[in-house]
Scaffold this active site. Structure first.
Site, mmCIF file in Angstrom:
data_model
loop_
_atom_site.group_PDB
_atom_site.id
_atom_site.type_symbol
_atom_site.label_atom_id
_atom_site.label_comp_id
_atom_site.label_asym_id
_atom_site.label_seq_id
_atom_site.Cartn_x
_atom_site.Cartn_y
_atom_site.Cartn_z
ATOM 1 N N ASP A 152 0.021 -13.207 -9.061
ATOM 2 C CA ASP A 152 -1.426 -12.957 -8.984
ATOM 3 C C ASP A 152 -2.302 -14.200 -9.193
ATOM 4 O O ASP A 152 -3.470 -14.192 -8.805
ATOM 5 C CB ASP A 152 -1.841 -11.907 -10.018
ATOM 6 N N ARG A 200 -5.418 -0.707 13.340
ATOM 7 C CA ARG A 200 -4.114 -0.456 12.704
ATOM 8 C C ARG A 200 -4.166 -0.993 11.278
ATOM 9 O O ARG A 200 -4.968 -1.880 10.967
ATOM 10 C CB ARG A 200 -2.979 -1.159 13.467
#
Ligand code: F6P
Length: 323
Positions: free
Chosen positions: A128, A247
């Site tokens: 992260d 998509r």
């Protein structure tokens, strides 16, 4: 100091093995015994310890995951759990502990040190990159490169079909992966709390791109976005504008696996040595990190503070380049 234990905790990150290897070898180099603790804090509480030799960590430098395994341990959040862990360390005659992990890991380590005074030092191991006290965390570079590789492939399809793709990436409460990957793949927009783009603004950005002959568009969405994940955001966009052939891809845990990059191997190797040498020189309750190419040690209290304000420049650059 004669015996140093090492564990990995929280989400695994590429480069954790390189860090373990470095801690073990630096400990032995400096005349100490190294001990591996399996399953993170859970193994610490249960006494899941094993002596590690120089050769125990051979050929793991380039392997993803963690040979010590990892866990998110609820029991270590309690004082009773931390008391048991301390007891195990004393019974195994361990003198100091190196913890490799992220925010949750260091929060636990901070309480543990306050309650027991046991020498503990941390290494930033999380994809992260959300820890203060180091410009980069071990695993972030590899994870971001994985995202870039995936988005480049998605771009081929997006471009071939003139489609709009929403790609969701990890990062819990932090937009580092999303913004770095967004810049590196030429995303039309990056949806993170830091970029502060509303759904209406996003539709306007997409429409502007369409008007200026963009044939495909990629929107990177950071997980945990206040508007929702990629599916929710795509739905909200569709409610306002139906012209796009859309998509959605959620990259998920593939971002955490794989061989660590050269950058992560070197970072992990440097910091593993720094952890051992820090302990030997009396440092406790701190995380070793690298800021502006300098080795630094910051208290756990300070490193668990979110550093997403550092993303201002990335936010600006992503906006400028996506016109
Ligand atoms: O902290 C690393 C991380 O991959 C985050 O980006 C993500 O939110 C979380 O871990 C997922 O955790 P788990 O693998 O426990 O579902």
């Amino acid at each position: 100091m004669k015996k140093i234990a090492v564990l990995t905790s929280g989400g695994d990150a590429p480069g954790m093995n390189a860090a373990i290897r470095s801690v073990v070898r630096a400990a032995v180099y400096h005349g100490c015994e190294a001990v591996g603790v399996f399953q993170g804090y859970q193994g610490l509480i249960q006494g899941d310890f094993k002596r590690l030799h120089v050769r125990s960590v051979a050929k793991i430098l380039g392997r993803g995951g963690t040979i010590l395994k990892s866990a998110r341990c609820q029991e270590f959040r309690t004082e009773e759990g931390r008391r048991k862990a301390h007891q195990q360390l004393l019974e195994h005659e361990v003198d100091a502990l190196v913890v490799i992990g992220g925010n949750g890991t260091f929060e636990g380590a901070m309480h543990f040190y306050r309650e027991t005074g046991f020498p503990v030092i941390g290494l930033p191991g999380t994809i992260d990159n959300d820890l203060s006290g180091s410009d980069f965390t071990i695993g972030f570079d590899t994870a971001t490169n994985t995202v870039v590789e995936a988005v480049d492939k998605i771009r081929d399809t997006a471009d071939s079909h003139n489609r709009l793709f929403f790609v969701e990436v990890m990062g819990r409460d932090s937009g580092f992966i999303a913004l770095h990957a967004g810049i590196a793949t030429g995303a039309v927009a990056v949806m993170t709390p830091e970029t502060k783009i509303t759904i209406e603004e996003l539709v306007a950005i997409l429409d502007k791109g369409q008007a200026s002959n963009k044939t495909s568009s990629i929107v990177i969405v950071a997980e945990g976005h206040p508007e929702g994940g990629a599916y929710e955001i795509a739905k909200k966009v569709h409610a306002l504008e139906q012209r796009y052939d859309t998509r959605i891809t959620v990259l998920g845990h593939l971002q955490r696996g794989g061989e660590p990059s050269c950058f992560d191997r070197v970072l992990a190797s440097k910091l593993g040595v720094a952890a051992v040498e820090g302990l030997l020189s009396g440092k406790r309750n701190v995380m070793a990190g690298i800021i502006n190419d300098q080795l630094v040690y910051f208290p756990f209290e300070e490193v668990i503070v979110n550093k997403t304000q550092q993303l201002e420049d990335e936010v600006r650059i992503a906006r400028i380049l996506s016109i």
